[in-house]
Scaffold this motif. Structure first.
Motif, short mmCIF file in Angstrom:
data_model
loop_
_atom_site.label_atom_id
_atom_site.label_comp_id
_atom_site.label_asym_id
_atom_site.label_seq_id
_atom_site.Cartn_x
_atom_site.Cartn_y
_atom_site.Cartn_z
N HIS A 213 0.85 -1.19 0.00
CA HIS A 213 0.00 0.00 0.00
C HIS A 213 0.89 1.24 0.00
O HIS A 213 0.75 2.13 0.84
CB HIS A 213 -0.92 -0.01 1.22
N GLN A 214 1.79 1.30 -0.99
CA GLN A 214 2.77 2.39 -1.04
C GLN A 214 2.12 3.75 -1.22
O GLN A 214 2.68 4.77 -0.80
CB GLN A 214 3.77 2.14 -2.18
N GLU A 215 0.92 3.76 -1.83
CA GLU A 215 0.27 5.06 -2.05
C GLU A 215 -0.12 5.74 -0.75
O GLU A 215 -0.35 6.96 -0.72
CB GLU A 215 -0.97 4.88 -2.94
N THR A 216 -0.19 4.98 0.34
CA THR A 216 -0.57 5.56 1.63
C THR A 216 0.65 5.97 2.45
O THR A 216 0.50 6.56 3.53
CB THR A 216 -1.39 4.55 2.46
N SER A 218 4.28 7.96 3.25
CA SER A 218 5.09 9.12 2.90
C SER A 218 6.36 8.62 2.21
O SER A 218 6.74 7.45 2.36
CB SER A 218 5.47 9.91 4.15
N LYS A 222 8.39 5.08 3.17
CA LYS A 222 8.57 4.05 2.16
C LYS A 222 10.05 3.65 2.06
O LYS A 222 10.39 2.47 2.04
CB LYS A 222 8.07 4.56 0.80
#
Length: 262
Positions: A213-216, A218, A222
Motif C-alpha cells: 500500500h505504497q500510495e498511503t 510518505s 517508504k
C-alpha cells in the motif's frame, strides 16, 4: 565558532546532507604534487544516480569539472552519473534514496573483543598485520562475509592453545586454524545475526504487507521500510548460511572423534 542555538542537530544534519549529497572528491594541483579535496560543484551536482558507466575529474587548466560517459544517449534521455557502489544505508543517509534489490547492499558488522579479553594485544596486532583494526565494520552481503573478514573473526575466536602454539598464524597464509575455531566463528555469526534481527520492530512479511500500500506511505517512510526489509533479507539469508556451516562443522568434528575412538 557557533553558538549552541546555531550548532544544533538540525543544522548539523542539514550541513552533512548538503556536503555528502552534493560534494565531489577531486584531485587538485598543489605545491609539490596533488591533494584530494571535497568540493561543491554547482550544476554538476544536479545529475541523478544511475547504474551507468561514468566518471568525472576537475580540469585545473580550464578550472572546470569534466564529466564523461562511456555509453550512448538518445535525444530526450536523462544523463546520469554513477555515485559508486554503496549499500542502501549509505545511499539513504548521503543522497536521500534507496534502491530496491540493490546488488551492492550489505549490513555492517563490527567484530571485536574487549581490551580486558585474554590475548587482546596479540590479537589486535594480528588484525593490524591483516590490514584491519579492532573497531572496523565488516560488510555482510547476500554472499556472506568475505574470507578476509572471516579471518578476523577466526583470530578473535582463537583460544589459549591456538594463541600460545602459534596455530592462529595459519590465517596469515589463508589457512584455517582448527575445526573448533571454525565452530566458534560460525556460532559467533549465528548469535550476532540473531541479535541484530531481534532489534527490528517488524518481520519481513510485515514490511512486504506495508509496501503493498505504497500510495498511503510518505516518501520517507517508504524508503525506511525498504531499507529495513532488505537488510533483514540479508541477515536471514546469512543466518541460514552460518547455521548450515556450523552444523556441517559439528558433524565433521563428530565423525573425526568417532574415527579416533576406533
Amino acid at each position: 565558532m557557533f553558538s549552541q542555538s546555531t550548532y544544533s542537530l538540525k543544522e548539523y544534519s542539514w550541513a552533512y546532507c548538503t556536503i555528502f549529497g552534493r560534494a565531489f572528491d577531486i584531485d587538485v594541483p598543489v605545491a609539490g604534487g596533488r591533494q584530494r579535496m571535497r568540493v561543491m560543484g554547482p550544476v554538476a551536482d544536479m545529475f541523478n544516480h544511475g547504474n551507468v558507466k561514468s566518471s568525472y575529474q576537475f580540469n585545473a587548466l580550464k578550472n572546470q569539472f569534466d564529466l564523461f560517459t562511456q555509453q550512448s544517449y538518445a535525444a530526450g534521455d536523462e544523463v546520469m552519473l554513477n555515485y559508486d557502489p554503496k549499500n542502501n544505508a549509505d545511499y539513504l543517509v548521503q543522497y536521500g534514496f534507496v534502491i530496491e534489490g540493490n546488488p551492492n547492499d550489505y549490513v555492517g558488522m563490527i567484530a571485536s573483543i574487549g581490551a580486558d579479553a585474554p590475548f587482546y594485544t596479540e590479537k589486535n596486532r594480528m588484525l593490524n598485520k591483516m590490514g584491519f583494526k579492532m573497531e572496523d565494520s565488516h560488510k555482510l552481503s547476500m554472499e556472506g562475509l568475505s574470507n578476509k573478514s572471516l579471518d578476523c573473526i577466526r583470530v578473535l575466536c582463537a583460544d589459549e592453545d591456538e594463541m600460545e602454539s602459534g596455530t592462529v598464524k595459519k590465517v596469515l597464509k589463508g589457512g584455517k586454524i582448527s575445526d573448533t575455531n571454525e565452530q566458534c566463528v560460525f556460532r559467533t555469526m549465528v548469535t550476532a545475526i540473531d541479535a541484530m534481527l531481534a532489534k527490528y520492530p517488524t518481520k519481513v512479511f510485515e514490511d512486504d504487507a506495508i509496501l503493498k500500500h505504497q500510495e498511503t506511505l510518505s516518501d520517507n517512510r517508504k524508503k525506511a521500510v525498504i531499507l529495513r526489509r532488505d537488510e533483514k533479507r540479508i541477515l536471514i539469508m546469512n543466518l541460514s548460511r552460518y547455521q548450515r556451516l556450523l552444523s556441517k562443522t559439528k558433524k565433521k568434528k563428530l565423525w573425526e572423534d568417532d574415527d579416533d575412538e576406533l
